[in-house]
Design a protein around this motif. Structure first.
Motif, mmCIF file in Angstrom:
data_model
loop_
_atom_site.group_PDB
_atom_site.id
_atom_site.type_symbol
_atom_site.label_atom_id
_atom_site.label_comp_id
_atom_site.label_asym_id
_atom_site.label_seq_id
_atom_site.Cartn_x
_atom_site.Cartn_y
_atom_site.Cartn_z
ATOM 1 N N LEU A 119 0.648 -1.234 -0.004
ATOM 2 C CA LEU A 119 -0.090 -0.049 -0.033
ATOM 3 C C LEU A 119 0.815 1.417 0.016
ATOM 4 N N CYS A 159 2.464 2.154 -3.163
ATOM 5 C CA CYS A 159 1.463 2.514 -4.072
ATOM 6 C C CYS A 159 0.759 3.942 -3.972
ATOM 7 N N LEU A 206 -0.890 4.454 -1.103
ATOM 8 C CA LEU A 206 -2.155 4.401 -0.496
ATOM 9 C C LEU A 206 -2.188 4.342 1.016
ATOM 10 N N THR A 265 2.629 6.750 -7.228
ATOM 11 C CA THR A 265 1.502 6.000 -7.207
ATOM 12 C C THR A 265 1.519 4.834 -7.889
ATOM 13 N N ALA A 266 0.515 3.860 -7.863
ATOM 14 C CA ALA A 266 0.691 2.574 -9.028
ATOM 15 C C ALA A 266 0.789 3.055 -10.258
ATOM 16 N N GLY A 267 0.013 4.109 -10.687
ATOM 17 C CA GLY A 267 -0.044 4.717 -12.020
ATOM 18 C C GLY A 267 1.195 5.349 -12.397
ATOM 19 N N LEU A 325 -8.200 -1.629 -1.385
ATOM 20 C CA LEU A 325 -7.531 -0.290 -1.721
ATOM 21 C C LEU A 325 -6.531 -0.693 -2.685
ATOM 22 N N ALA A 326 -6.064 -1.836 -2.612
ATOM 23 C CA ALA A 326 -4.650 -2.218 -3.783
ATOM 24 C C ALA A 326 -5.272 -2.587 -4.933
ATOM 25 N N GLU A 381 -6.630 -0.204 -7.628
ATOM 26 C CA GLU A 381 -5.597 0.664 -8.119
ATOM 27 C C GLU A 381 -4.368 0.017 -8.732
ATOM 28 N N LEU A 382 -4.301 -1.187 -8.659
ATOM 29 C CA LEU A 382 -3.003 -1.939 -9.243
ATOM 30 C C LEU A 382 -3.667 -2.378 -10.555
ATOM 31 N N SER A 431 -5.818 -0.813 -12.402
ATOM 32 C CA SER A 431 -6.099 0.284 -13.311
ATOM 33 C C SER A 431 -4.654 0.723 -13.846
ATOM 34 N N ALA A 432 -3.682 0.636 -12.999
ATOM 35 C CA ALA A 432 -2.176 1.038 -13.233
ATOM 36 C C ALA A 432 -1.707 0.121 -14.431
#
Length: 157
Positions: free
Chosen positions: A29, A32, A34, A53-55, A105-106, A109-110, A112-113
């Motif tokens: 987290l 990333c 988060l 961020t992961a992105g 949370l993760a 995000e991951l 999407s990245a």
């Protein structure tokens, strides 16, 4: 029998190891950008302004995180699959709650990245997607084993 029935002190070893396992989720987290909510939240240092961020992290770092997550989830699942008695010890550490929070949370995000990134080589995307999907599947299976052992089995017995 297995090693735990022959060596009951391994349960206390497991008990002492679980915070380290949970720290893996917190580390991911954190990498990333988060924040963990509720019981697993750690105080954040004031000077830490999270910009990664992961992105936007380097591709190699995203790959490392996804590999790390995949290994962790697969290992957790394999352990609980062969040794469901460990579930009680996991639950003492609010593992279901922590796993669910981490997942919420993760994973989006991951995913999407991974989807949004531009890849020179499409096989890299395919590999990352396969691994994040596998991680997600194993997290859900771990959750099912825990719920089954901790909540359902006692009712059925």
């Amino acid at each position: 029998g297995n090693i735990f029935t022959q060596q009951p002190s391994y349960f206390s070893d497991l008990d002492e190891t679980l915070p380290t396992v949970l720290q893996v989720f917190n580390n991911i987290l954190h990498k990333c950008g988060l924040q963990c909510e509720g019981a697993c939240a750690e105080p954040q240092k004031l000077e830490e302004k999270v910009s990664v961020t992961a992105g936007n992290m380097p591709l190699q770092e995203l790959k490392d995180i996804v590999l790390y997550l995949c290994d962790t989830c697969t290992t957790l699942w394999a352990f609980l699959d062969v040794f469901p008695l460990a579930c009680q010890t996991f639950q003492k550490h609010e593992f279901c709650y922590r796993l669910a929070s981490f997942y919420e949370l993760a994973i989006p995000e991951l995913e999407s990245a991974i989807k949004k990134r531009h890849y020179e080589d499409n096989s890299v995307f395919a590999d990352l997607w396969r691994r994040i999907s596998h991680s997600r599947k194993k997290m859900i299976e771990v959750f099912h084993i825990l719920i089954n052992q901790v909540c359902l089995q006692p009712i059925l017995e």
